[in-house]
Write an enzyme that holds these catalytic residues in place. Structure first.
Site, PDB file in Angstrom:
ATOM      1  N   GLY A 165       2.903  -1.204   4.370  1.00 33.92           N
ATOM      2  CA  GLY A 165       2.876   0.224   4.067  1.00 33.92           C
ATOM      3  C   GLY A 165       4.288   0.738   3.797  1.00 33.92           C
ATOM      4  N   GLY A 166       4.922   1.259   4.829  1.00 36.03           N
ATOM      5  CA  GLY A 166       6.234   1.912   4.684  1.00 36.03           C
ATOM      6  C   GLY A 166       7.250   1.082   3.919  1.00 36.03           C
ATOM      7  CB  SER A 182       5.719  -1.972  11.884  1.00 41.27           C
ATOM      8  OG  SER A 182       5.270  -0.661  12.155  1.00 41.27           O
ATOM      9  CG  ASN A 215      -1.647   1.246   1.481  1.00 43.49           C
ATOM     10  OD1 ASN A 215      -1.726   2.092   0.596  1.00 43.49           O
ATOM     11  ND2 ASN A 215      -2.218   1.396   2.685  1.00 43.49           N
ATOM     12  CD1 TRP A 216       3.430   0.902  -2.772  1.00 40.56           C
ATOM     13  CD2 TRP A 216       3.397   1.912  -4.772  1.00 40.56           C
ATOM     14  NE1 TRP A 216       4.063   0.074  -3.662  1.00 40.56           N
ATOM     15  CE2 TRP A 216       4.056   0.661  -4.908  1.00 40.56           C
ATOM     16  CE3 TRP A 216       3.259   2.720  -5.898  1.00 40.56           C
ATOM     17  CZ2 TRP A 216       4.574   0.208  -6.129  1.00 40.56           C
ATOM     18  CZ3 TRP A 216       3.774   2.267  -7.120  1.00 40.56           C
ATOM     19  CH2 TRP A 216       4.422   1.031  -7.224  1.00 40.56           C
ATOM     20  CE  LYS A 217       0.160   3.289   4.876  1.00 41.30           C
ATOM     21  NZ  LYS A 217       0.212   3.459   6.316  1.00 41.30           N
ATOM     22  N   GLY A 227       2.770   1.981  10.889  1.00 41.19           N
ATOM     23  CA  GLY A 227       3.667   3.123  10.705  1.00 41.19           C
ATOM     24  C   GLY A 227       4.390   3.529  11.973  1.00 41.19           C
TER      25      GLY A 227
END
Ligand code: PEP
Length: 249
Positions: free
Chosen positions: A234-235, A213, A10-12, A173
Site C-alpha cells: 500500500g503506502g 507495511s 495498491n495505490w488506494k 498502514g
C-alpha cells in the site's frame, strides 16, 4: 513447484490522473528489467491513463474493487465489464478496508470473486485477521474462513487465476509488520487450506502475497520465507523510490 514472485502496488484513493501517469512512467522504466511479476492498481479514475502507459510492459493493470453485479441500478458501483473495457487484467477483492470500513462480508466478496473470474479477470483475494482476533488465538481460523468462503463455487480451473494476499489488518498502514516467521506460519496454513479445497498441486502452486507495511528494508526478509511469494504493497507503492526496491528485492 516453482512459484513466481508477484509484487503488486495498491495505490488506494491516492493520486490524480497526472500524478498516476507520472508514477506509472517511472515504474515502467525502472522495472523493465525486473525479474518478478508486477501489478499496479490505481484508482478507477486513473485506470485508462495508467493502462495506456503500462500496456506492453511487464506491469499488469489492476483494479481495487468491483461490483457484485454485471450491470444495472447500482449507483456508484463499477462493473467487471467496465473494468475489462479499460484493459484491467486483475481485480483486488476482499481488501480489509472493503471488509471492515465498507462492511463487505464473505458472501459478498465471494459473489465478486466468482463474477470477476467468470468474465476472465484474475483475482487477488485478500484475507487477514484483526488484532483482537489474533490476540484471541483466531488468526488461522479467520483466514481459513475468509479463504474457504471467498472461494465457494470457484472451480479448480478458475482457481488457477487466483492469488491470495495475507494481510493482517493490524499491520496495514500502521508501520507494524508481521515477523517473517509469523507471516510464513499463516501462509503455510492458508496453503494447507487450499490443499484441502483443490489438492496438493494447487497448494504448491498458489501464489500467496504478504501485505502489511511492506517496505524496502523488510521486503527481502519476508520474501525469503518458504511460503511467502510476493507482496501487496500500500503506502510504499506510492513512490518509485519506495516501490522499485521492493519490486526488485
Ligand atoms: C494494503 O493496503 O494492501 C497494504 C498492505 O497497505 P500498507 O502497505 O500501507 O500497509
Amino acid at each position: 513447484m516453482a512459484r513466481n514472485y508477484f509484487i503488486a502496488g495498491n495505490w488506494k484513493m491516492h493520486k490524480t490522473r497526472s500524478e498516476s501517469a507520472a508514477l506509472a512512467k517511472e515504474l515502467t522504466a525502472a522495472l523493465k528489467d525486473g525479474r518478478h511479476k508486477y501489478l499496479v492498481a490505481p484508482s478507477f479514475t486513473a485506470l485508462e491513463t495508467v493502462g495506456a502507459i503500462v500496456k506492453g510492459s511487464n506491469i499488469l493493470l489492476g483494479a481495487q474493487n468491483c461490483a457484485a453485479e454485471e450491470q444495472g441500478a447500482h449507483t456508484g458501483e463499477v462493473s467487471v465489464l467496465q473494468l475489462k473495457d479499460l484493459g484491467v487484467q486483475t481485480v483486488i477483492l476482499g481488501h480489509s478496508e472493503r471488509r471492515h470500513t465498507y462492511k463487505e462480508d464473505d458472501a459478498l466478496v465471494n459473489r465478486k470473486v466468482r463474477l470477476a473470474l467468470k468474465h476472465g479477470l484474475d483475482v487477488i483475494l485478500c484475507v487477514g485477521e484483526l488484532l483482537e482476533e489474533r490476540e484471541a488465538g483466531n488468526a488461522e481460523s479467520v483466514c481459513e474462513r475468509q479463504t474457504v468462503e471467498g472461494l465457494k463455487g470457484v472451480s479448480a480451473a478458475d482457481f488457477s487465476r487466483v492469488t491470495i494476499a495475507y494481510e493482517p489488518v493490524w499491520a496495514i498502514g500502521t508501520g507494524k509488520t508481521a515477523t517473517p516467521e509469523d507471516a510464513d506460519a499463516i501462509h503455510a496454513y492458508i496453503r494447507k487450506v487450499i490443499g484441502g479445497l483443490y489438492g496438493a498441486d494447487a497448494a504448491k502452486g498458489v501464489v500467496i502475497q504478504y501485505g502489511g507495511s511492506v517496505k524496502p528494508d523488510n521486503a527481502a526478509a519476508l520474501m525469503a520465507k518458504e511460503n511467502i511469494d510476493g507482496a501487496l504493497v500500500g503506502g510504499a507503492s506510492l513512490t518509485a523510490d519506495a516501490f522499485v526496491p521492493i519490486a526488485k528485492f
